[in-house]
Design a protein around this motif. Sequence first.
Motif, short mmCIF file in Angstrom:
data_model
loop_
_atom_site.label_atom_id
_atom_site.label_comp_id
_atom_site.label_asym_id
_atom_site.label_seq_id
_atom_site.Cartn_x
_atom_site.Cartn_y
_atom_site.Cartn_z
N THR A 16 60.52 -85.31 -21.57
CA THR A 16 59.40 -85.87 -22.29
C THR A 16 58.41 -84.77 -22.66
N HIS A 17 57.84 -84.90 -23.82
CA HIS A 17 56.87 -83.93 -24.32
C HIS A 17 55.55 -84.09 -23.57
N VAL A 18 54.94 -82.98 -23.19
CA VAL A 18 53.63 -82.99 -22.56
C VAL A 18 52.59 -82.43 -23.53
N ALA A 19 52.83 -81.23 -24.05
CA ALA A 19 51.88 -80.60 -24.96
C ALA A 19 52.56 -79.41 -25.63
N ASN A 20 51.97 -78.95 -26.73
CA ASN A 20 52.44 -77.73 -27.38
C ASN A 20 51.30 -77.13 -28.17
N GLY A 21 51.42 -75.86 -28.48
CA GLY A 21 50.38 -75.20 -29.24
C GLY A 21 50.73 -73.76 -29.53
N VAL A 22 49.76 -73.06 -30.08
CA VAL A 22 49.95 -71.65 -30.44
C VAL A 22 48.72 -70.88 -29.99
N CYS A 23 48.95 -69.76 -29.30
CA CYS A 23 47.88 -68.83 -28.95
C CYS A 23 47.82 -67.79 -30.08
N HIS A 24 46.65 -67.66 -30.71
CA HIS A 24 46.46 -66.70 -31.80
C HIS A 24 45.73 -65.48 -31.24
N SER A 25 46.31 -64.30 -31.46
CA SER A 25 45.67 -63.10 -30.92
C SER A 25 44.38 -62.81 -31.68
N LEU A 26 43.40 -62.34 -30.94
CA LEU A 26 42.09 -62.02 -31.49
C LEU A 26 41.78 -60.57 -31.22
N GLY A 27 41.10 -59.94 -32.14
CA GLY A 27 40.72 -58.54 -31.95
C GLY A 27 41.43 -57.65 -32.95
N ASP A 28 40.90 -56.43 -33.07
CA ASP A 28 41.45 -55.49 -34.05
C ASP A 28 42.49 -54.56 -33.46
N ASP A 29 42.28 -54.13 -32.23
CA ASP A 29 43.23 -53.19 -31.65
C ASP A 29 44.25 -53.92 -30.76
N LEU A 30 45.33 -53.24 -30.50
CA LEU A 30 46.45 -53.84 -29.77
C LEU A 30 46.03 -54.31 -28.38
N ALA A 31 45.26 -53.52 -27.67
CA ALA A 31 44.84 -53.89 -26.32
C ALA A 31 44.04 -55.20 -26.32
N GLN A 32 43.14 -55.35 -27.26
CA GLN A 32 42.34 -56.57 -27.34
C GLN A 32 43.20 -57.78 -27.71
#
Length: 167
Positions: free
Chosen positions: A26-42
């Motif tokens: 059964t489905h519980v939840a789903n989504g997408v994490c969008h990266s924030l910041g200009d440099d790779l570390a951030q």
Amino acid sequence: MRVIGIDPGLRNLGWGVIDVTGNRMTHVANGVCHSLGDDLAQRLLSLHTQLSEVIATYRPVAAAVEQTFVNKDGAGTLKLGQARGIAMLVPAQAGIPVGEYAPNKIKKTVVGVGHADKIQVAHMVKMQMPGIEIAGPDAADALAIAICHAHHGGASALSVAVAKARA
């Protein structure tokens, strides 16, 4: 048993959570994490923080991540590998075992053929979990990864017992 599937990506990291009871999913939840910041570390820190919040909210006991697909662009493959590192690190920090699956195995499990496109994967995820709203192609892929894990030993009786013992 609650399973999270994670589709690693440096810009968009898809996630999907399902509950598995015997052969029933059964489905519980789903989504997408969008990266924030200009440099790779951030950007990596942003993905880590967001995925940590998802893990804390839904408290899965098993995780599955897509293996890195190596392409002709070496720099792109390395960056994807770093996002995949976040996708494996966050569940591991929470004490959750992580399974890994090749893209072709995931597609073959969910669609029936190993070279299916994203539209076919999303369609078959919806067929297996009627009525769900999918947050996008990356979330659909993540749900497919969770389904693959449920079918290939991730939700076996032994895995369930080990997960319960850790909880």
